[in-house]
Design an enzyme around this catalytic site. Sequence first.
Site, mmCIF file in Angstrom:
data_model
loop_
_atom_site.group_PDB
_atom_site.id
_atom_site.type_symbol
_atom_site.label_atom_id
_atom_site.label_comp_id
_atom_site.label_asym_id
_atom_site.label_seq_id
_atom_site.Cartn_x
_atom_site.Cartn_y
_atom_site.Cartn_z
ATOM 1 N N CYS B 135 0.843 -1.126 0.168
ATOM 2 C CA CYS B 135 -0.023 0.062 -0.157
ATOM 3 C C CYS B 135 1.084 1.222 -0.090
ATOM 4 C CB CYS B 135 -0.952 -0.003 1.215
ATOM 5 S SG CYS B 135 -1.846 1.425 1.220
ATOM 6 N N CYS B 138 -0.424 4.213 2.052
ATOM 7 C CA CYS B 138 -0.539 4.070 3.605
ATOM 8 C C CYS B 138 0.779 4.353 3.789
ATOM 9 C CB CYS B 138 -0.763 2.852 3.805
ATOM 10 S SG CYS B 138 -2.450 2.194 3.175
ATOM 11 N N ASP B 139 2.003 3.717 3.216
ATOM 12 C CA ASP B 139 3.319 3.642 3.762
ATOM 13 C C ASP B 139 4.374 4.245 2.976
ATOM 14 O OD1 ASP B 139 1.877 1.709 5.314
ATOM 15 O OD2 ASP B 139 2.380 -0.113 4.116
#
Lengths: 108, 309
Positions: B135, B138-139
Amino acid sequence: MAEGILEISDDSFEAEVINSDKPVLVDFWAPWCGPCKAIGPIVEELATEFGDKIKFAKCNIDNNPVSPAKFGIKAIPTLIFFKQGKIVDQITGMTAKSKLEKTINSIL
Amino acid sequence: MEKVDYDLVIIGGGPAGLTAGIYAARAKLNVVLFEKLVPGGQIIITDWIENYPGFPDGISGTDLVDKMVEQAKRLGLKIESNEVISLDVSQQVKKIILDNGEVKSHAVIIAAGAHPRKLNVPGEDLFYGRGISSCATCDGPFYRNKTIAAVGGGDTAVQESIFLTKFAAKVYLIHRRDSLRATKILQERAFANDRIEFIWDSVVTGIHGSVGLEKIVVQNLKTKETKELAVDGCFVWVGILPNTDFINKAIELDEHGFIIANDRMETSVPGVFAAGDGRKTPLRQVATAVGDAAIAAFSAEQYIESIKK
């Protein structure tokens, strides 16, 4: 902030999580993370269900970079379950409520 | 006629499931959608969608799904957070076995989608969440000015690698072939991006580190040579696997577990329909998922009418 979920910071992490008498579930999240927004309501429901046995906490990793780095967190959402200051379980990514309930029951 | 809880049960709350729900709600079917996590599916982790018509500047995955959910709810779709454990489709009335009970329905649309495939190399599980990710939205921000690797050569791998260069100083894009499968516009952007270095004909064979990921081992499939790359993170986009375990061969699947359905989205079992990424299909996009789902809902409506006669 939902009732029963404590907002913690790098400054309060030691006192609220590591030195807590109760087990603690910390939800590491950030406002730019889609799955974090998605898992938030699930954690709120769990807090209502298990709030008497477990302390629920949220840590915004944007404002508090030290705590996630300490645990090697490089992905969110990550939920870490602490018991007597030690990590007993760690779950990264979107996770079904039923699985989180099972994890909580297993550590209680 | 045997009593049922619903005319139609939709399994999965991604674009396919939500679209089927919109059509079924407008058809005034007694319908429920079960989603085990939260509505959205894989597009929640997609940073930017620019090939879904109607959004000339593109739209983020989360914004698009929010709009779909809002539309479905406004039309009266009931969305329940519940996991489908298994199906019993051996009788005309279908039983949907849930995490906390069971419901009966005349028809089922399976729109349970897919999940990212893993590399299946040592260290991958150990460093998941501590360097291994799928992701980027997200990251990615964890890797400001860092060096990272990305694995894959399709649309997702290339688009998300470009996104990661907003944060990372360098992205090694590792692909097992000598050319990309991604759509041309993405290829052009990636080749023009000086933060992306391509490593062709290669696969990841090892993942190493201490607290977090520190290096990966890459093997060139042509020369068989291996080399170590020092990276802080490794993003994996090597295709998807269908979320069809709960079906347990109750309907016909292909050799990879994708549901086989015809052009009316009918599966091998009458009254069971399929839509979206979990179906055997040549292309998996939001646009194809919603197209499948409209047909599936139409077919389900006709099926329900026919058995009620």
